[in-house]
Design a protein around this motif. Structure first.
Motif, PDB file in Angstrom:
ATOM      1  N   SER A 209      18.967  39.115  -9.586  1.00 52.86           N
ATOM      2  CA  SER A 209      19.704  38.225 -10.476  1.00 52.86           C
ATOM      3  C   SER A 209      21.124  38.747 -10.665  1.00 52.86           C
ATOM      4  O   SER A 209      21.388  39.943 -10.566  1.00 52.86           O
ATOM      5  N   VAL A 210      22.026  37.812 -10.909  1.00 48.18           N
ATOM      6  CA  VAL A 210      23.419  38.157 -11.179  1.00 48.18           C
ATOM      7  C   VAL A 210      23.875  37.448 -12.444  1.00 48.18           C
ATOM      8  O   VAL A 210      23.385  36.363 -12.766  1.00 48.18           O
ATOM      9  N   GLY A 211      24.801  38.066 -13.135  1.00 48.43           N
ATOM     10  CA  GLY A 211      25.356  37.465 -14.341  1.00 48.43           C
ATOM     11  C   GLY A 211      24.270  37.126 -15.347  1.00 48.43           C
ATOM     12  O   GLY A 211      23.353  37.913 -15.582  1.00 48.43           O
TER      13      GLY A 211
ATOM     14  N   LEU B   2      24.796  33.417 -23.329  1.00 50.45           N
ATOM     15  CA  LEU B   2      23.818  34.454 -23.665  1.00 50.45           C
ATOM     16  C   LEU B   2      24.477  35.828 -23.692  1.00 50.45           C
ATOM     17  O   LEU B   2      25.280  36.151 -22.830  1.00 50.45           O
ATOM     18  N   THR B   3      24.089  36.630 -24.666  1.00 50.46           N
ATOM     19  CA  THR B   3      24.615  37.996 -24.748  1.00 50.46           C
ATOM     20  C   THR B   3      23.842  38.895 -23.792  1.00 50.46           C
ATOM     21  O   THR B   3      22.723  38.565 -23.361  1.00 50.46           O
ATOM     22  N   ALA B   4      24.420  40.030 -23.481  1.00 50.54           N
ATOM     23  CA  ALA B   4      23.755  40.997 -22.599  1.00 50.54           C
ATOM     24  C   ALA B   4      22.421  41.444 -23.199  1.00 50.54           C
ATOM     25  O   ALA B   4      21.443  41.650 -22.465  1.00 50.54           O
ATOM     26  N   ASP B   5      22.357  41.592 -24.525  1.00 51.61           N
ATOM     27  CA  ASP B   5      21.105  41.991 -25.172  1.00 51.61           C
ATOM     28  C   ASP B   5      20.018  40.935 -24.978  1.00 51.61           C
ATOM     29  O   ASP B   5      18.872  41.257 -24.677  1.00 51.61           O
ATOM     30  N   VAL B   6      20.382  39.670 -25.145  1.00 52.13           N
ATOM     31  CA  VAL B   6      19.418  38.584 -24.975  1.00 52.13           C
ATOM     32  C   VAL B   6      18.937  38.529 -23.524  1.00 52.13           C
ATOM     33  O   VAL B   6      17.742  38.391 -23.258  1.00 52.13           O
ATOM     34  N   VAL B   7      19.865  38.667 -22.569  1.00 47.19           N
ATOM     35  CA  VAL B   7      19.506  38.648 -21.152  1.00 47.19           C
ATOM     36  C   VAL B   7      18.560  39.812 -20.842  1.00 47.19           C
ATOM     37  O   VAL B   7      17.555  39.641 -20.137  1.00 47.19           O
TER      38      VAL B   7
END
Length: 185
Positions: A38-40, A5-10
């Motif tokens: 949450s992490v990562g 998952l990309t940072a944008d999706v997360v």
């Protein structure tokens, strides 16, 4: 799948997840919520934590103990967190203030649980450390009955996960697309 998952999706998922979680009647009436940071690529919790604090909810966050049990401390905003490295494992964000003891969770109206999956019975698959199994057992021994809610991505709601005799079902799962209940509030 989470690692792809990309940072944008997360980030988008975290906002959607918070929106759905905040609509839960259990959270609407909660005075104390035990949660986690949450992490990562885990489903994001920061937006939800900050919204709960803004509502005036007392938010408790875990601090991992050497035996994998959890102590608790208050979350009052991002500045109340410390990044803690636990051995060779990933770093966690834990409350930086006073430790309230493992029994502090007994006062929670809702416990938000991390996980890897949940099945149609409401059985949660954790990460294997047993920390939250200890929390659920502590609640059960004390007769405390907070709502147990797991936060996941949509693809992590599956047909069946392995369960052991000590495992207990959650009441609901919140994902970016909505809420699924396993028992009524």
């Amino acid at each position: 799948m989470r690692n792809r998952l990309t940072a944008d999706v997360v980030g988008e998922a975290a906002d959607a997840l918070a929106g759905h979680a905040l609509e839960l009647p259990e959270l609407a009436h909660a005075r104390t919520v035990a949660a986690y940071v949450s992490v990562g690529p885990e489903p994001g919790t920061r937006t939800l934590l900050d919204a709960l604090v803004t509502r005036g909810v007392r938010v408790l966050l875990p601090a991992l103990l050497p035996d994998h049990d959890l102590d608790w401390g208050a979350y009052t905003g991002e500045d109340s967190l410390a990044r803690v490295q636990h051995g060779g494992k990933m770093a966690l964000f834990e409350p930086s203030g006073e430790r309230l003891g493992p029994d502090a969770v007994l006062g929670a109206d809702v416990v938000l649980l991390p996980g890897l999956a949940v099945d149609a019975r409401g059985m949660r698959l954790g990460r294997g450390g047993g920390s939250y199994d200890r929390v659920v057992a502590r609640l059960e021994r004390a007769g405390a009955r907070p709502a147990l809610v797991v936060l996941l991505y949509d693809t992590e709601v599956v047909g069946r996960v392995p369960a052991q005799a000590h495992d207990r079902p959650v009441q609901a799962v919140v994902t970016p697309s909505g809420v699924r209940r396993f028992t009524s509030p």
